[in-house]
Design a protein around this motif. Structure first.
Motif, PDB file in Angstrom:
ATOM      1  N   ARG A  11       0.825  -1.212   0.000  1.00  0.00           N
ATOM      2  CA  ARG A  11       0.000   0.000   0.000  1.00  0.00           C
ATOM      3  C   ARG A  11       0.863   1.269   0.000  1.00  0.00           C
ATOM      4  N   PHE A  14       1.541   2.824  -3.397  1.00  0.00           N
ATOM      5  CA  PHE A  14       0.334   3.372  -4.008  1.00  0.00           C
ATOM      6  C   PHE A  14      -0.062   4.703  -3.367  1.00  0.00           C
ATOM      7  N   ASP A  15       0.061   4.801  -2.053  1.00  0.00           N
ATOM      8  CA  ASP A  15      -0.373   5.999  -1.334  1.00  0.00           C
ATOM      9  C   ASP A  15       0.687   7.086  -1.254  1.00  0.00           C
ATOM     10  N   GLU A  17       4.663   8.792  -2.551  1.00  0.00           N
ATOM     11  CA  GLU A  17       5.779   8.911  -3.489  1.00  0.00           C
ATOM     12  C   GLU A  17       7.051   8.801  -2.644  1.00  0.00           C
ATOM     13  N   LYS A 125       0.523  11.088  -1.965  1.00  0.00           N
ATOM     14  CA  LYS A 125       0.018  11.326  -3.316  1.00  0.00           C
ATOM     15  C   LYS A 125      -1.379  11.912  -3.261  1.00  0.00           C
ATOM     16  N   ASN A 127      -5.204  12.368  -5.198  1.00  0.00           N
ATOM     17  CA  ASN A 127      -6.090  11.391  -5.846  1.00  0.00           C
ATOM     18  C   ASN A 127      -5.783  11.240  -7.332  1.00  0.00           C
ATOM     19  N   ASP A 129      -2.906  11.570  -8.766  1.00  0.00           N
ATOM     20  CA  ASP A 129      -1.685  10.774  -8.889  1.00  0.00           C
ATOM     21  C   ASP A 129      -1.993   9.288  -8.757  1.00  0.00           C
ATOM     22  N   LYS A 130      -2.906   8.952  -7.851  1.00  0.00           N
ATOM     23  CA  LYS A 130      -3.275   7.550  -7.660  1.00  0.00           C
ATOM     24  C   LYS A 130      -3.982   7.011  -8.894  1.00  0.00           C
ATOM     25  N   ARG A 131      -4.827   7.847  -9.508  1.00  0.00           N
ATOM     26  CA  ARG A 131      -5.515   7.413 -10.731  1.00  0.00           C
ATOM     27  C   ARG A 131      -4.519   7.184 -11.855  1.00  0.00           C
ATOM     28  N   THR A 133      -1.454   6.205 -11.478  1.00  0.00           N
ATOM     29  CA  THR A 133      -0.766   4.955 -11.157  1.00  0.00           C
ATOM     30  C   THR A 133      -1.599   3.757 -11.593  1.00  0.00           C
TER      31      THR A 133
END
Length: 150
Positions: A11, A14-15, A17, A125, A127, A129-131, A133
């Protein structure tokens, strides 16, 4: 020869950087290292925090060793991390001034059998940035499928 242990925090990538990585030793009791060698540990919800000038891993879950006597360890206690003074000062300065956080990335045993924790200096990050990824991961998966088909 003992098997190597490699427990990941999936996780975290993903969350956050990850800007810098450090390898830290951990102060453990006897039953804790035995549980880690069996692979009964989790760093998914853990984070690192300074208390004074010392760094602690908080919320790291190491299950109780089943074969130990009544003097067992607490599963979610704070565990002190061992780093050089220079590394501790730079981490403390980064966390205080820049608003960064320290996240555990990987719990592993080295070739001597000692437990180590790989930590990362990270920035959260957004939201979007997460999209991005997720999108990149899906595109890579689709390309791999196409390559495999041909």
């Amino acid at each position: 020869m003992q098997k190597t242990v490699n427990i990941l925090n999936k996780r975290a990538k993903f969350d956050f950087e990850i800007l810098e990585r450090y390898t830290a030793g951990i102060v453990l009791a006897g039953s804790e290292i035995k549980s880690i060698r069996l692979g009964k540990a989790s760093i998914a919800e853990s984070f690192c925090e300074f208390q004074g000038h010392e760094l602690f891993a908080i919320n790291t879950n190491i299950e109780e060793y089943t074969y130990s006597r009544s003097f067992s360890h607490a599963p979610k206690s704070e565990r002190k991390l061992l780093l050089n003074k220079k590394e501790l000062k730079s981490l403390l300065k980064s966390v205080q001034n820049k608003g960064l956080t320290i996240v555990p990335l990987r719990l592993f045993t080295n070739e001597k059998g000692l437990a180590k924790l790989e930590i990362g200096l990270a920035r959260g990050k957004k939201n979007y940035d997460k999209r991005d990824t997720i999108k990149d991961r899906d595109v890579k998966r689709d390309l791999d499928r196409i390559k495999k088909a041909y």
